[in-house]
Design an enzyme around this catalytic site. Structure first.
Site, PDB file in Angstrom:
ATOM      1  N   TRP A 197      -7.031   6.741   0.449  1.00  0.00           N
ATOM      2  CA  TRP A 197      -7.502   7.425  -0.755  1.00  0.00           C
ATOM      3  C   TRP A 197      -7.280   6.522  -1.966  1.00  0.00           C
ATOM      4  O   TRP A 197      -6.397   5.668  -1.952  1.00  0.00           O
ATOM      5  CB  TRP A 197      -6.703   8.693  -1.034  1.00  0.00           C
ATOM      6  CG  TRP A 197      -6.612   9.646   0.086  1.00  0.00           C
ATOM      7  CD1 TRP A 197      -7.365  10.783   0.245  1.00  0.00           C
ATOM      8  CD2 TRP A 197      -5.696   9.617   1.202  1.00  0.00           C
ATOM      9  NE1 TRP A 197      -6.979  11.429   1.390  1.00  0.00           N
ATOM     10  CE2 TRP A 197      -5.965  10.744   1.994  1.00  0.00           C
ATOM     11  CE3 TRP A 197      -4.692   8.745   1.610  1.00  0.00           C
ATOM     12  CZ2 TRP A 197      -5.269  11.036   3.160  1.00  0.00           C
ATOM     13  CZ3 TRP A 197      -3.994   9.023   2.777  1.00  0.00           C
ATOM     14  CH2 TRP A 197      -4.279  10.152   3.536  1.00  0.00           C
TER      15      TRP A 197
ATOM     16  N   ARG B 229       0.448   4.059   2.838  1.00  0.00           N
ATOM     17  CA  ARG B 229       0.822   3.776   4.231  1.00  0.00           C
ATOM     18  C   ARG B 229       1.773   4.804   4.836  1.00  0.00           C
ATOM     19  O   ARG B 229       1.983   4.810   6.041  1.00  0.00           O
ATOM     20  CB  ARG B 229       1.403   2.371   4.354  1.00  0.00           C
ATOM     21  CG  ARG B 229       2.778   2.212   3.736  1.00  0.00           C
ATOM     22  CD  ARG B 229       3.078   0.739   3.544  1.00  0.00           C
ATOM     23  NE  ARG B 229       4.347   0.554   2.896  1.00  0.00           N
ATOM     24  CZ  ARG B 229       5.423   0.046   3.481  1.00  0.00           C
ATOM     25  NH1 ARG B 229       5.372  -0.348   4.732  1.00  0.00           N
ATOM     26  NH2 ARG B 229       6.541  -0.101   2.815  1.00  0.00           N
TER      27      ARG B 229
ATOM     28  N   CYS C 175       0.834  -1.205   0.000  1.00  0.00           N
ATOM     29  CA  CYS C 175       0.000   0.000   0.000  1.00  0.00           C
ATOM     30  C   CYS C 175       0.864   1.249   0.000  1.00  0.00           C
ATOM     31  O   CYS C 175       1.628   1.484   0.939  1.00  0.00           O
ATOM     32  CB  CYS C 175      -0.878  -0.008   1.247  1.00  0.00           C
ATOM     33  SG  CYS C 175      -1.876   1.472   1.433  1.00  0.00           S
TER      34      CYS C 175
HETATM   35  N1  ARG Z   1      -7.720  -1.385  -6.169  1.00  0.00           N
HETATM   36  C1  ARG Z   1      -8.936  -1.458  -5.411  1.00  0.00           C
HETATM   37  C2  ARG Z   1     -10.053  -0.779  -6.195  1.00  0.00           C
HETATM   38  O1  ARG Z   1      -9.783  -0.202  -7.199  1.00  0.00           O
HETATM   39  C3  ARG Z   1      -8.816  -0.790  -4.063  1.00  0.00           C
HETATM   40  C4  ARG Z   1      -7.660  -1.242  -3.217  1.00  0.00           C
HETATM   41  C5  ARG Z   1      -7.316  -0.272  -2.126  1.00  0.00           C
HETATM   42  N2  ARG Z   1      -6.870   0.979  -2.688  1.00  0.00           N
HETATM   43  C6  ARG Z   1      -6.657   2.077  -1.983  1.00  0.00           C
HETATM   44  N3  ARG Z   1      -6.261   3.128  -2.598  1.00  0.00           N
HETATM   45  N4  ARG Z   1      -6.817   2.103  -0.697  1.00  0.00           N
HETATM   46  O2  ARG Z   1     -11.184  -0.734  -5.815  1.00  0.00           O
END
Ligand code: ARG
Length: 318
Positions: A234, A67, A64
Site C-alpha cells: 500500500w 513488510r 519498507c
Molecule cells: N515512494 C514510491 C512512490 O511514491 C513508491 C515506493 C514503494 N512504496 C510503497 N508504499 N510500496 O511512488
C-alpha cells in the site's frame, strides 16, 4: 562449492525449518539441487520455495514499513509464461487483483528466472506511473519519468503531454526489441486530491494513482535471479504528499498551494513551505480516505498488526 550452490543451500537451511521440514527433507533437497546444478548449471525452485522466498524477500526489506504484512503476500507463479502478449495480460491481471476496487491486496507476480540468454525485462519503474516531458516551457508531468517517457516515445508511443498521463507497459523478452502496451483506463484507480476545508484545492487538479506496483527491482531467492517480479503493498500518505507532489524535482506543488493560502512565498522565514506541506499532506490523507476503501497504510494499522501477533523475530538468516 559454487556461489549458486552456496546461496541455494543457505536459502534451504533458512526456509525449510520455518516450513516445518525435517533435517532429512533438508538434506534430500540439497542433494537434489546439487545434482540439478551439476547437470544443468541451474536449479528450479519448487512452488513452495518460490512462495516462501518471495515472502522472505519482503520480510527482509528493511526500508519498507509495509513488510510487517509479509505473511499475507499473495505469490503468483507465472514462470511458465513465454510470450510478450501473455506477460502483458498477466500484468493487467496483477493490476486488477492488487487494486481490488480499492481494497488493496499485496501481491507479487513472478516470471521466469534469468538464465544465460533468457530473461524477462519490464522497463517500467512501477506498472502505473505518470509520464514526464521536457518542453520549452519546462517539465510537464513527473520529471522522474522523463528518460523512460522518451524511450516509450522512441518505441512509437504518442504521449499526450498532460500532467498525469499513464505510461504504457514496456516488456522485453530474451533481449529482443521491446514493445509498448497501453494500460486500459478501467484498470487504473486514481484519487483526485481535495482538501477537507480549503475548497480551492480541487482547482489545482491534482491526482495520484492508488497502487504502487514496483516493477524495476529484481527478486533474488537462493542464488536465482528473477528479473521480472512486480510487487505491491500500500501507499503511505507521505510518499505522495511529502515527496511525489511536493519535491521541487517532482510535481513541485508547494508554491501554487502557498500562493493560494496567501502566504509570503518569497521569504523562506515565513515557513510557507512547511505550512503548504501540511495542507498538502492533509489533502492526500483526506482524499484517499474519502474513497471509503483501504488505499493507504497507516501507522495505526502497523501498530495493531504488530501488537496482535506474538512478537515474531522479523529477521532470521539471509
Ligand atoms: N515512494 C514510491 C512512490 O511514491 C513508491 C515506493 C514503494 N512504496 C510503497 N508504499 N510500496 O511512488
Amino acid at each position: 562449492m559454487s556461489d549458486l550452490l552456496q546461496e541455494a543451500v543457505s536459502f534451504i537451511r533458512t526456509s525449510y525449518p520455518e516450513l516445518l521440514k525435517t533435517e532429512e527433507d533438508i538434506n534430500g533437497r540439497i542433494e537434489q539441487i546439487k545434482k540439478e546444478i551439476n547437470e544443468t548449471g541451474r536449479y528450479e525452485h519448487t512452488y513452495e520455495e518460490l512462495v516462501y522466498g518471495a515472502k522472505l524477500a519482503w520480510r527482509n526489506s528493511n526500508r519498507c514499513i509495509g513488510r510487517f504484512f509479509w505473511e499475507s503476500l499473495r505469490v503468483i507463479d507465472k514462470r511458465m509464461i513465454q510470450s510478450e502478449e501473455e506477460i502483458v495480460s498477466v500484468l493487467f491481471e496483477h493490476i486488477e487483483y492488487a487494486t481490488n476496487n480499492g481494497n488493496i491486496r499485496p501481491v507479487i507476480t513472478i516470471f521466469k528466472q534469468k538464465d544465460h540468454d533468457q530473461k524477462v525485462d519490464i522497463w517500467n519503474h512501477q506498472l502505473i506511473r505518470y509520464a514526464g516531458y521536457e518542453t520549452e516551457h519546462g517539465v510537464i508531468g513527473d520529471s522522474s519519468s522523463i528518460e523512460f517517457t522518451k524511450q516509450c516515445m522512441e518505441l512509437g508511443w504518442g504521449g499526450k503531454f498532460g500532467p498525469f498521463d499513464i505510461l504504457p507497459l514496456v516488456v522485453q523478452v530474451d533481449g529482443k526489441t521491446p514493445s509498448f502496451h497501453e494500460i486500459p483506463e478501467s484498470l487504473v484507480k486514481e484519487v483526485q486530491i481535495t482538501h477537507p476545508e480549503l475548497t480551492w484545492f480541487k482547482d489545482l487538479k491534482i491526482k495520484w494513482y492508488a497502487v504502487p506496483i514496483i516493477s524495476g527491482m529484481r527478486l533474488e531467492i537462493g542464488g536465482i535471479t528473477y528479473s521480472a517480479a512486480p510487487f505491491n503493498g500500500w501507499y503511505m500518505g507521505t510518499e505522495i504528499g511529502a515527496r511525489n507532489l511536493a519535491d521541487e524535482e517532482r510535481y513541485n506543488m508547494l508554491p501554487a498551494i502557498g500562493e493560494r493560502m496567501g502566504l509570503d512565498i518569497k521569504r523562506d522565514s515565513s515557513l510557507w513551505k512547511d505550512r503548504a506541506l501540511i495542507e498538502l499532506n492533509e489533502a492526500v490523507l483526506h482524499s484517499y480516505k474519502n474513497t471509503e476503501s483501504a488505499l493507504l497504510i497507516t501507522i495505526q494499522q502497523l501498530n495493531n498488526s504488530r501488537n496482535s501477533k506474538k512478537k515474531k523475530p522479523l529477521m532470521t538468516g539471509k
